[in-house]
Design a protein around this motif. Sequence first.
Motif, PDB file in Angstrom:
ATOM      1  N   GLY A 191      19.718  -0.532   5.104  1.00  0.00           N
ATOM      2  CA  GLY A 191      20.883  -1.581   6.109  1.00  0.00           C
ATOM      3  C   GLY A 191      21.874  -0.957   6.690  1.00  0.00           C
ATOM      4  O   GLY A 191      21.922  -1.016   7.565  1.00  0.00           O
ATOM      5  N   VAL A 192      22.719  -1.024   5.580  1.00  0.00           N
ATOM      6  CA  VAL A 192      24.027  -0.457   5.448  1.00  0.00           C
ATOM      7  C   VAL A 192      24.523   0.761   4.985  1.00  0.00           C
ATOM      8  O   VAL A 192      24.275   0.787   4.134  1.00  0.00           O
ATOM      9  CB  VAL A 192      25.490  -1.981   5.427  1.00  0.00           C
ATOM     10  CG1 VAL A 192      25.103  -2.826   6.208  1.00  0.00           C
ATOM     11  CG2 VAL A 192      25.210  -1.984   4.064  1.00  0.00           C
ATOM     12  N   VAL A 236      25.085  -0.968  11.995  1.00  0.00           N
ATOM     13  CA  VAL A 236      23.927  -0.609  13.108  1.00  0.00           C
ATOM     14  C   VAL A 236      22.961  -0.355  12.773  1.00  0.00           C
ATOM     15  O   VAL A 236      21.439  -0.335  13.354  1.00  0.00           O
ATOM     16  CB  VAL A 236      24.858   0.524  14.128  1.00  0.00           C
ATOM     17  CG1 VAL A 236      24.876   1.548  13.617  1.00  0.00           C
ATOM     18  CG2 VAL A 236      24.232  -0.191  15.712  1.00  0.00           C
ATOM     19  N   SER A 237      22.822   0.209  11.459  1.00  0.00           N
ATOM     20  CA  SER A 237      21.379   0.788  11.482  1.00  0.00           C
ATOM     21  C   SER A 237      20.795  -0.062  10.882  1.00  0.00           C
ATOM     22  O   SER A 237      19.490  -0.235  10.965  1.00  0.00           O
ATOM     23  CB  SER A 237      21.679   1.793  10.019  1.00  0.00           C
ATOM     24  OG  SER A 237      21.996   3.272  10.470  1.00  0.00           O
ATOM     25  N   ASN A 238      21.310  -1.314   9.911  1.00  0.00           N
ATOM     26  CA  ASN A 238      20.705  -2.588   9.929  1.00  0.00           C
ATOM     27  C   ASN A 238      20.106  -3.668  11.024  1.00  0.00           C
ATOM     28  O   ASN A 238      19.339  -3.753  11.365  1.00  0.00           O
ATOM     29  CB  ASN A 238      20.843  -3.112   9.118  1.00  0.00           C
ATOM     30  CG  ASN A 238      20.636  -4.452   8.788  1.00  0.00           C
ATOM     31  OD1 ASN A 238      19.678  -4.041   7.624  1.00  0.00           O
ATOM     32  ND2 ASN A 238      21.239  -6.212   8.635  1.00  0.00           N
ATOM     33  N   VAL A 239      20.821  -3.365  12.456  1.00  0.00           N
ATOM     34  CA  VAL A 239      19.711  -3.970  13.621  1.00  0.00           C
ATOM     35  C   VAL A 239      18.960  -3.350  14.402  1.00  0.00           C
ATOM     36  O   VAL A 239      17.560  -4.025  14.639  1.00  0.00           O
ATOM     37  CB  VAL A 239      20.928  -3.653  15.528  1.00  0.00           C
ATOM     38  CG1 VAL A 239      20.550  -4.426  15.938  1.00  0.00           C
ATOM     39  CG2 VAL A 239      22.669  -4.439  14.147  1.00  0.00           C
ATOM     40  N   PHE A 240      19.492  -2.160  13.927  1.00  0.00           N
ATOM     41  CA  PHE A 240      17.476  -1.372  14.126  1.00  0.00           C
ATOM     42  C   PHE A 240      16.843  -1.521  13.820  1.00  0.00           C
ATOM     43  O   PHE A 240      15.864  -2.106  14.170  1.00  0.00           O
ATOM     44  CB  PHE A 240      18.227   0.755  14.360  1.00  0.00           C
ATOM     45  CG  PHE A 240      17.607   1.200  14.702  1.00  0.00           C
ATOM     46  CD1 PHE A 240      17.034   1.295  15.803  1.00  0.00           C
ATOM     47  CD2 PHE A 240      16.551   2.244  13.850  1.00  0.00           C
ATOM     48  CE1 PHE A 240      16.408   1.743  16.316  1.00  0.00           C
ATOM     49  CE2 PHE A 240      15.715   2.735  14.210  1.00  0.00           C
ATOM     50  CZ  PHE A 240      15.725   3.253  15.481  1.00  0.00           C
ATOM     51  N   ARG A 243      20.912   9.359  15.623  1.00  0.00           N
ATOM     52  CA  ARG A 243      21.981   9.033  16.411  1.00  0.00           C
ATOM     53  C   ARG A 243      22.832   7.606  15.925  1.00  0.00           C
ATOM     54  O   ARG A 243      24.467   7.411  15.680  1.00  0.00           O
ATOM     55  CB  ARG A 243      21.827   8.925  17.924  1.00  0.00           C
ATOM     56  CG  ARG A 243      21.573  10.316  18.716  1.00  0.00           C
ATOM     57  CD  ARG A 243      21.181   9.942  20.038  1.00  0.00           C
ATOM     58  NE  ARG A 243      21.014  10.753  21.067  1.00  0.00           N
ATOM     59  CZ  ARG A 243      20.919  11.627  21.882  1.00  0.00           C
ATOM     60  NH1 ARG A 243      22.873  10.621  22.364  1.00  0.00           N
ATOM     61  NH2 ARG A 243      20.532  12.745  22.288  1.00  0.00           N
ATOM     62  N   ILE A 244      21.428   7.138  15.417  1.00  0.00           N
ATOM     63  CA  ILE A 244      22.349   5.492  15.330  1.00  0.00           C
ATOM     64  C   ILE A 244      22.965   5.492  13.738  1.00  0.00           C
ATOM     65  O   ILE A 244      23.777   5.294  13.614  1.00  0.00           O
ATOM     66  CB  ILE A 244      21.197   4.136  15.646  1.00  0.00           C
ATOM     67  CG1 ILE A 244      20.705   4.647  16.522  1.00  0.00           C
ATOM     68  CG2 ILE A 244      21.537   3.017  14.389  1.00  0.00           C
ATOM     69  CD1 ILE A 244      19.356   3.124  16.860  1.00  0.00           C
ATOM     70  N   ARG A 245      21.971   6.276  13.541  1.00  0.00           N
ATOM     71  CA  ARG A 245      22.721   6.351  12.080  1.00  0.00           C
ATOM     72  C   ARG A 245      24.009   7.250  11.197  1.00  0.00           C
ATOM     73  O   ARG A 245      24.874   6.911  10.628  1.00  0.00           O
ATOM     74  CB  ARG A 245      21.776   7.710  10.890  1.00  0.00           C
ATOM     75  CG  ARG A 245      21.874   7.376   9.505  1.00  0.00           C
ATOM     76  CD  ARG A 245      21.876   6.120   8.348  1.00  0.00           C
ATOM     77  NE  ARG A 245      20.681   5.071   8.259  1.00  0.00           N
ATOM     78  CZ  ARG A 245      20.685   4.274   7.902  1.00  0.00           C
ATOM     79  NH1 ARG A 245      20.731   3.577   7.427  1.00  0.00           N
ATOM     80  NH2 ARG A 245      18.724   4.215   7.637  1.00  0.00           N
ATOM     81  N   ASN A 246      24.060   8.228  12.339  1.00  0.00           N
ATOM     82  CA  ASN A 246      25.380   9.057  13.150  1.00  0.00           C
ATOM     83  C   ASN A 246      26.962   8.590  13.341  1.00  0.00           C
ATOM     84  O   ASN A 246      27.643   8.731  13.180  1.00  0.00           O
ATOM     85  CB  ASN A 246      25.255  10.238  13.661  1.00  0.00           C
ATOM     86  CG  ASN A 246      24.988  11.275  12.818  1.00  0.00           C
ATOM     87  OD1 ASN A 246      24.790  11.395  11.607  1.00  0.00           O
ATOM     88  ND2 ASN A 246      23.580  12.267  13.779  1.00  0.00           N
ATOM     89  N   LYS A 247      26.122   7.327  13.922  1.00  0.00           N
ATOM     90  CA  LYS A 247      27.374   5.970  14.223  1.00  0.00           C
ATOM     91  C   LYS A 247      27.165   4.967  12.774  1.00  0.00           C
ATOM     92  O   LYS A 247      28.207   4.856  13.081  1.00  0.00           O
ATOM     93  CB  LYS A 247      26.747   5.517  15.506  1.00  0.00           C
ATOM     94  CG  LYS A 247      26.882   3.720  15.621  1.00  0.00           C
ATOM     95  CD  LYS A 247      27.892   4.011  17.448  1.00  0.00           C
ATOM     96  CE  LYS A 247      29.089   2.967  16.894  1.00  0.00           C
ATOM     97  NZ  LYS A 247      30.536   2.696  17.682  1.00  0.00           N
TER      98      LYS A 247
END
Lengths: 376, 623
Positions: free
Chosen positions: A235-236, B332-336, B360-364
Amino acid sequence: MAFAYTPGLRVAKATVVRKERRLPLKGEVSVSMGDRVSADTVVAKTDLPGNVRMLNVSKIIGLPPGDIPELLLKEPGDRIEEREPIARSKGFLGLFKNTARSPIEGVFEDYNEITGQSVLREPPIPVDVDAYVSGKVVEILEDEGVVVKTFGTFVQGIFGIGGETRGELKLVVDGPEEELTADHLDETCRGKVVVGGCFVSQDTLHRAVELGVSAVVVGGFDDKDLKDFLGYELGVAITGHEEKGIILMLTEGFGRMNMARATFDLLAEREGLLASVNGATQIRAGVMRPEVVVPLEEERAPAPSERERPESGAMDVSSRIRVIRAPYFGRLGKVVSLPPELQELESESKVRVLKVEFDDGEKATVPRANVELIEE
Amino acid sequence: MAGMEIKRILATDCGSTTTKAILIEKVDGEYRLIRRGEAPTTVEAPAEDVTKGVLNAVGEIEDLENRYLLGEDRDSVHVSSDGSGGVDLYVSTSSAGGGLQMTVAGVVKTMTAESAQRAALGAGAIVMDVVASNDGRLPHEKVASIRKFRPDMILLSGGVDGGTTEHVVELAEVIKAADPKPRFGVGYKLPVIYAGNVDARDAVRDELAENMELKVVENLRPVLESENLGPARDTIHELFMEHVMAQAPGYPKLMSWTGHYDEGDWSQVPIMPTPGAVGKLIETVAHKESIEVMGVDIGGATTDVFSVFENLSGNKVFNRTVSANLGMSYSVSNVFASAGIENVMRWVPFDMEESDLRNRIRNKMIRPTTIPQTLRELIIEQAIAREALRLALRQHGDLARGLKGVAQERTISDAFEQTQTGATLVDMMSLNLLIGSGGTLSHAPRRAQAAQMLIDAFLPEGVTMLAVDSIFMMPQLGVLSEVQEDAATEVFDKDCLIRLGTCIAPAGSAKKLKGPMARVELEMPDGQGERLEIDYGEIRVVPLEVGKKARATISPAKSMDVGAGQGDTWTGTLEGGVVGLIFDGRGRPFHLPEDDGERVAKLQEWAESLQSYPEKYVTMGGE
């Protein structure tokens, strides 16, 4: 003002590295100031208080909590064995006695007359902290740990999983653009820190675990593979406690990404030396990035060619940069100009930008927030 | 406040990454924002002194304004005792170093433990864990959890006054056994607040007074029927200052700077936790205007939702929740992961490979300071924001509830329209004002994008004013409202709040709808009349500038409600904004078409109505 501050990862050929080694609770420091230590030297140790078990003595005996104290067989601080009686009722005419027995080995800590519960504590858990890198003890943190100083190569990654490990550096690919595959791995990789190129797949990583590889250092990894490898969705961005039998460090990011040439060449140069690796990553309140530290034989001043670029530095015209967001993600180039005024992007945001000339001669405008400095 | 008139005010917010300073001045009889400055926060190494970041942020204002705000030695804020130089008042908030992290404990999970959670959240804390006698964990598991989270403070509650004491003493035992160590400062005792059954005070003291910094306050749930969160909340603020902040690098110095002179005597103003200050401001606005308000702050790591809604007894109740793992960069990855790829991609008018999107999300996440350069990246980011906001609202609705366990008297007529005890207070129909804040909303390239994100995620019903915090200064204004309320509300109204416009959304079943959802008659400010119909599935925008008002008569279809009741005509005044009057006929409940082609066509149609994206947006489906 034609420069800007921008973050970057540290890649240093030869530098002084200081590592704080601290216990989670106060304890005993087992080395002295000035001692030479190797990576596995225990520098501090302590005992963590054991887990607590609550036992409702009043319920077991079948009497109100206030009636229990006179039936207790143990005083606070007494040692107890598993199944040992803690309290016993008087019974009826010496018969039908109820006994409360300890479910654990440990210490009888307390009894509470209101709740009827006793607190039992399991034996303490010993914790050792090692030096992590070979070097010299340069500071004693009283009752808490030490600071170890070493001189060597220091390479920060962008993301990692797993905690600390060490092993000899071993290069298995021919260049930073080559993918690390299962074919590159064999028995000789056992206990080693294996350096690959642009990418590693989940299958290859599993093979590395089977072979007992200590750590894998590559450019990129797929997020989908990360999920499958961990068995859950991360997640984080806080890692370090994963126990997957291997440490993974990415130097560039997610996806297939060539390892920066400078990083690759530097690790190649150090092949055969003992490296300490930490995969722990924390991108919040005190950024922590994964790292490879390779202590060198003797301390000396770094040669001019070995000087590192600053962690976050002044970006200037002709600085080497890497773009870290689409549409030019991963491309390397040189800053051509740093216009001071805000410019509108395709997304219509108005931000500060820079003009870059990529290595193939193509020119582009990118937001300053989307680049990082690199050393080459 | 008696004494010297306060003319110049400096307020800072020390965030986890950036320290923001604002300068407010009384000009021609009213308080206005003069300038804003910012600098990186300096709580961590190498600086390890929060005041460095404050001095840098204030220094930026000095440079831009060409005047001195710092003292002669340049290492403190100059608060003047006679109005001769510097500023007359300095206040600050802080969320640096991870904010205030708390564990709360109560006997029954859905009653006292939940009340304790509300008190802690309302004070601006991040609640790491809720321990309850009936939470299903064994005592040693509770001990392990308290140790693992290393909270800055513990709030212990349990039992109504005069009720059972056993369970709450048991919880005190668990806390004692855990013996947690604070995150900052090795040598001080962990603060524990006891706000439970008065009869258990002595027993709790016996357990905890020796090893903890125990503070006993009034019971936060003295009777089942009501909460008394104020004393616990105030004590959290007090201990936050005295213990937690005092241990953080540089804070003792900063704490000595915040305040003003009152007839020559120094009067200190405490530093507030950032979310506590925002909550204070939202509460002030709701009470002052006598309206129901909701505010949301979407950050990099967390999303905070604040609300003031009326409860069944007609009292205004403030609630705050923090969704600790819903944010636009670090989390952000957790939102996803929480929303699922389908929910994110439903807002995007083009296809993407899942693996590409994930990377892409992970790179953010690993490079959180980057910004979208292309329109595609912006659209993806705003799609994720919609989902983060939607999930945060859902969590808020779960906690912002009436009290559970309260017996209600009912008449026979109520039997047909029962409102359960413990039902959510969040009512999107009665909500008057929705305020968005945080980078994604405040810095969206077009304001219409912020409006659309708020509407899509929160689905307001009936008539709702939408606004964004222009430069995220609600925290500073919140702490300012404690000492100089007029200054805080004037600046909030004139410089902070950007009114986007009013959203009018009929709610109700559209199944048997024949004809439009509602007919609208408008009397525009220039006296011109305008008539329009809201058809199902469409968005229509009528331009109406900020500060302008239109009289409106809205007649909904039989099954529809715009605020006056099902099928009943609503009359009132609609306020304009930078986007205008937004008539949202997409229905509540809202559904996007399942067919991909239809869905994309609808997204494009709505974007065109709102002018929320450049023309290129309409051709993106084919890319």
